[in-house]
Design an enzyme around this catalytic site. Sequence first.
Site, short mmCIF file in Angstrom:
data_model
loop_
_atom_site.label_atom_id
_atom_site.label_comp_id
_atom_site.label_asym_id
_atom_site.label_seq_id
_atom_site.Cartn_x
_atom_site.Cartn_y
_atom_site.Cartn_z
N ASP A 85 0.78 -1.12 -0.05
CA ASP A 85 -0.07 -0.18 -0.06
C ASP A 85 0.93 1.15 -0.15
O ASP A 85 1.79 1.40 0.76
CB ASP A 85 -0.69 0.14 1.41
CG ASP A 85 -1.97 1.11 1.29
OD1 ASP A 85 -2.41 1.36 0.10
OD2 ASP A 85 -2.21 1.43 2.50
N ASP A 107 2.74 4.98 -5.32
CA ASP A 107 1.63 6.25 -5.38
C ASP A 107 2.86 7.50 -5.58
O ASP A 107 3.56 7.89 -4.91
CB ASP A 107 1.47 6.21 -3.91
CG ASP A 107 0.82 7.64 -3.59
OD1 ASP A 107 0.49 8.21 -4.61
OD2 ASP A 107 0.17 7.56 -2.64
N HIS A 181 -7.64 9.87 4.06
CA HIS A 181 -7.31 8.86 5.03
C HIS A 181 -7.46 9.45 6.46
O HIS A 181 -7.63 10.53 6.81
CB HIS A 181 -5.70 8.94 4.61
CG HIS A 181 -5.43 8.13 3.45
ND1 HIS A 181 -5.01 8.82 2.51
CD2 HIS A 181 -5.23 6.69 3.22
CE1 HIS A 181 -4.66 8.09 1.47
NE2 HIS A 181 -5.02 6.82 1.98
N GLY A 224 -9.09 5.63 1.26
CA GLY A 224 -9.39 6.45 2.55
C GLY A 224 -10.83 6.18 2.68
O GLY A 224 -11.88 6.93 2.88
N SER A 226 -12.84 4.19 5.14
CA SER A 226 -13.48 3.77 6.38
C SER A 226 -14.70 4.73 6.48
O SER A 226 -14.67 5.87 6.13
CB SER A 226 -12.21 4.09 7.49
OG SER A 226 -11.51 2.89 7.62
N ASN A 266 -10.49 0.46 0.03
CA ASN A 266 -9.35 0.46 1.15
C ASN A 266 -9.89 0.95 2.56
O ASN A 266 -10.42 1.93 2.46
CB ASN A 266 -8.22 1.41 0.92
CG ASN A 266 -7.15 0.83 -0.19
OD1 ASN A 266 -7.44 -0.21 -1.04
ND2 ASN A 266 -5.94 1.37 -0.25
N ASP A 268 -8.66 0.84 6.45
CA ASP A 268 -7.62 0.63 7.65
C ASP A 268 -8.09 1.25 8.93
O ASP A 268 -8.18 0.68 10.17
CB ASP A 268 -6.35 1.32 7.06
CG ASP A 268 -5.17 1.08 7.98
OD1 ASP A 268 -5.33 0.35 9.00
OD2 ASP A 268 -4.04 1.82 8.06
N SER A 269 -8.56 2.43 8.90
CA SER A 269 -8.86 3.18 10.08
C SER A 269 -10.12 2.41 10.87
O SER A 269 -10.09 2.42 12.15
CB SER A 269 -9.33 4.65 10.01
OG SER A 269 -8.36 5.43 9.41
P1 13P Z 1 -8.81 4.64 5.88
O1 13P Z 1 -7.88 5.77 6.58
O2 13P Z 1 -10.08 5.45 5.39
O3 13P Z 1 -9.31 3.29 6.43
O4 13P Z 1 -8.12 4.52 4.47
C1 13P Z 1 -7.07 3.50 4.35
C2 13P Z 1 -6.44 3.55 2.94
O5 13P Z 1 -6.71 4.09 2.00
C3 13P Z 1 -5.20 2.79 2.85
O6 13P Z 1 -4.55 2.82 1.92
O1 G3H Z 2 -3.29 4.58 3.62
C1 G3H Z 2 -2.59 4.47 4.63
C2 G3H Z 2 -3.00 3.31 5.60
O2 G3H Z 2 -4.02 3.80 6.49
C3 G3H Z 2 -1.52 2.90 6.13
O3 G3H Z 2 -1.49 3.75 7.21
O4 G3H Z 2 0.97 4.31 6.84
O5 G3H Z 2 -0.09 4.42 9.07
O6 G3H Z 2 0.53 2.20 8.01
P1 G3H Z 2 0.08 3.64 7.77
ZN ZN Z 3 -4.61 4.84 1.02
#
Ligand code: 13P
Ligand code: G3H
Ligand code: ZN
Length: 324
Positions: A85, A107, A181, A224, A226, A266, A268-269
């Site tokens: 990622d 990216d 994000h 981004g 979440s 995607n 993550d959050s």
């Molecule tokens: P979120 O922060 O919205 O979860 O996005 C995660 C993301 O885009 C990881 O590449």
């Molecule tokens: O897009 C970013 C992801 O949420 C990863 O976050 O770089 O803190 O691991 P990080």
């Molecule tokens: Zn991302």
Amino acid sequence: MNTREMFKRAVAGGYAIPAFNFNTMEQMQAIVMAAVETKSPVIMQVSKGARNYANGTILRNLAKGAVEYAKELGCEHPEIVLHLDHGDTFELCKDCIDNGFSSVMIDGSSLPYEENIALAKKVVDYAHQFDVTVEAELGVLAGVEDEVAAAESHYTKPEEVIDFSTRTGCDSLAISIGTSHGAHKFTPEQCTLVNGVLVPPPLAFDILHEIEKKLPGFPIVLHGSSSVPMEEVNTINKYGGHLEAAIGIPEEQLREASKSAVCKINIDSDSRLAMTAAIRKHLAEHPGDFDPRQYLKPARENMKKMYIHKIVNVLGSDGKLAQQ
Ligand code: 13P
Ligand code: G3H
Ligand code: ZN
């Protein structure tokens, strides 16, 4: 496996593949359990920060373990992609390609247009020799990319996407249409209050549809994404946390996007929130506990529940394994 066939089926089938970030064994386990239970393909993604935190060798072996674990859980033909990622250099992408990743993101979205193309093409030319698929990005999201980019986010320009995808040869394209994000995607001032709930401005579906017209059937990625569930934020705050004005992307909008050429979403959050909420709750209710397994188990359960919810109720990738 790489993303090629997975994306083709997702675009044709009107659903999106979940791309969940992982940094820990518990996240990996929760992702695999959720994917197996729902019979969903899944992308497990590792950021540069995850590699720094957990070590690249450990993470890729966790991903190898994930495939074996899925089989052990009864899924004979799991579909799991190990994806880098936000790779920001050719060297980082090469290192992942050389070490068993089946997909990478380069990216270069913060670079001038021609430099973004040159960097993405260099990664694509290398990756394709090993049948590794490449995601590139056009347009800038707010949040994590601000560290390397201009402070301003800007939407993808539909007039650039044909030239960009043709000249880079990328397999999928991450676009900017209003997601960002982290857990603070909008300020309360940008939102409208509806029945006591702050509703953020809608994603730029007009731009998405224009892009789809320019590149029919081409796999589109949303970063981004979440949704920052209020119940997790409330639990965190109830048990000693302090998260103010956390606002995400409403799930109905992601459900709508999943039906389009958006085939990778995607998240993550939301996993971070689910984990933190469960740990805070457990420790507040069991102040004598100090064995990490006591609080990581409910954390893993809560993440698994969230992943299943996303797969079944938002992205629609349940039951979509090629071989059940
Ligand atoms: P979120 O922060 O919205 O979860 O996005 C995660 C993301 O885009 C990881 O590449
Ligand atoms: O897009 C970013 C992801 O949420 C990863 O976050 O770089 O803190 O691991 P990080
Ligand atoms: Zn991302």
